[in-house]
Design an enzyme around this catalytic site. Structure first.
Site, mmCIF file in Angstrom:
data_model
loop_
_atom_site.group_PDB
_atom_site.id
_atom_site.type_symbol
_atom_site.label_atom_id
_atom_site.label_comp_id
_atom_site.label_asym_id
_atom_site.label_seq_id
_atom_site.Cartn_x
_atom_site.Cartn_y
_atom_site.Cartn_z
ATOM 1 N N HIS A 227 32.716 18.793 20.657
ATOM 2 C CA HIS A 227 33.065 20.133 20.170
ATOM 3 C C HIS A 227 33.254 21.139 21.312
ATOM 4 O O HIS A 227 33.826 22.205 21.099
ATOM 5 C CB HIS A 227 32.025 20.644 19.156
ATOM 6 N N ASP B 257 30.075 13.281 18.375
ATOM 7 C CA ASP B 257 30.147 14.511 19.171
ATOM 8 C C ASP B 257 30.003 14.225 20.663
ATOM 9 O O ASP B 257 29.320 14.953 21.382
ATOM 10 C CB ASP B 257 29.081 15.511 18.720
ATOM 11 N N SER C 55 25.504 23.381 25.020
ATOM 12 C CA SER C 55 26.058 22.191 24.379
ATOM 13 C C SER C 55 26.696 21.259 25.402
ATOM 14 O O SER C 55 27.484 21.690 26.241
ATOM 15 C CB SER C 55 27.109 22.591 23.343
#
Length: 354
Positions: free
Chosen positions: A82, A112, A193
């Site tokens: 993402h 992911d 992230s």
């Protein structure tokens, strides 16, 4: 392209020098400082940029940022899918200021995970500082963990916490659950992230990926064992090879209503599916795969994530004698226990196919 900033380089030299005796550090503090100094050169700042037309000019505009880390000496960088999703191009920035346009080797929205590659000139090869790989299978609740990343665009930030829980299930951006996620109270904020979650030895045990909106001290990381498996497949094939049965399940709870027993109702089969070739039929109620109970589609994903195409699994199911009458009022259907050996095939996830 790449560029280097001398001021940032000086900052790096100061950052990686041995701990100075400006104050006494206790053993726990020394561990944290040394872990950060050793590992932060291998953590990178990632910018996702998109092209937009502005006043008749095509311009690159930052869409989002995140973190990642050097995976090997060949220039591979790992991060969250993402972080680089829908990018026109991706830039990777090293701690001393060098910026490089990265190539996307492959990405997997269902776990992911994404793999990038940077090409550095010979004079910059020393920037490739791969982080040590750890294992996530034997993590214990309560052990210390460290997250390094770039929250809110603040370069190379360290946060510390513990493993708050293991074996969690979180939803991926691709809609498929990620099994075995690590829960931690180490602060994970926007920009973290894709960065590494480390154990006290400085080994990567997870990839920081998500927080619960509005919750404090509840972050999640994809387990390193999953990351390594997905990265390995991407490096070998360019994508993640997944094993599947090639079937569609009805809604959760339907088996209980139809048969009075838990399971998953087979709503349909893919053409030339593994399940169909083994004899599974629409209307069958899956109860177990390799002795693990099946009640939802997530249970099937959990089993399949541990297998590769070509593996054999034992499927136990209930077969109705009158599948065409399933759900009809006052119908009397007998369910017969059936066991089948299924050789898993490679599939592509789409909808509720498993």
């Amino acid at each position: 392209f790449w560029q280097s900033r001398s001021a940032a380089a000086c900052a790096l030299m100061l950052a990686v020098q041995p701990v100075q005796a400006f104050e006494d550090l206790n053993p726990a503090e020394s561990l944290s400082v040394e872990l950060f100094q050793k590992n932060t050169p291998g953590v990178v700042f990632i910018t996702n940029e998109v092209f937009k037309l502005s006043q008749s000019e095509l311009q690159a505009v930052p869409k989002g940022t995140g973190s990642g880390w050097v995976y090997d000496d060949e220039g591979h960088i790992v991060t969250n899918y993402h972080v680089i999703e829908q990018s026109s191009f991706v830039t990777v920035k090293f701690i001393e200021g060098t910026e490089v346009v990265a190539k996307v080797v492959g990405a997997d929205p269902y776990s992911d995970v994404a793999v990038l590659k940077v090409d550095l000139p010979a004079s910059r090869q020393s920037l490739l500082r791969p982080l040590a790989k750890g294992m996530s299978a034997n993590l214990r609740v309560g052990q210390e963990v460290f997250a390094i990343g770039n929250p809110f665009g603040l370069d190379h930030t360290l946060t510390k916490g513990i493993v708050s829980g293991v074996g969690r299930t979180i939803q991926s951006v691709g809609g498929r659950p990620i099994q075995g996620a690590i829960q931690t109270d180490a602060s994970i904020n926007p920009g973290n992230s894709g960065g590494p979650l480390l154990n006290s030895k400085g080994q990567v045990i997870g990839m920081n990926t998500a927080v619960i909106a509005g919750a404090t001290g509840t972050g999640f990381a994809i387990p390193e064992d999953t990351v390594s498996a997905r990265v390995g497949s991407i490096l070998k094939f360019g994508y993640v090879k997944r094993a599947g049965l090639g079937l569609y399940l009805g809604q959760d709870g339907l088996a209980q209503r139809l048969s009075g027993r838990p399971g998953g109702v087979v709503a349909g089969l893919q053409i030339n599916s593994a399940a169909g070739k083994a004899g599974v039929k629409p209307g069958d109620i899956l109860q177990e795969i390799d002795s693990r109970r099946i009640t939802t589609v997530n249970d099937i994903y959990a089993v399949l994530d541990e297998h590769q195409p070509g593996d054999m699994v034992k499927v136990r199911l209930l077969r109705p004698d009158k599948p065409e009458e399933l759900g009809l009022p006052e119908s009397k259907i007998t369910f017969t226990p059936t066991s089948l050996d299924v050789m898993l095939l490679e599939v592509q996830e789409q909808g509720q196919r498993s």
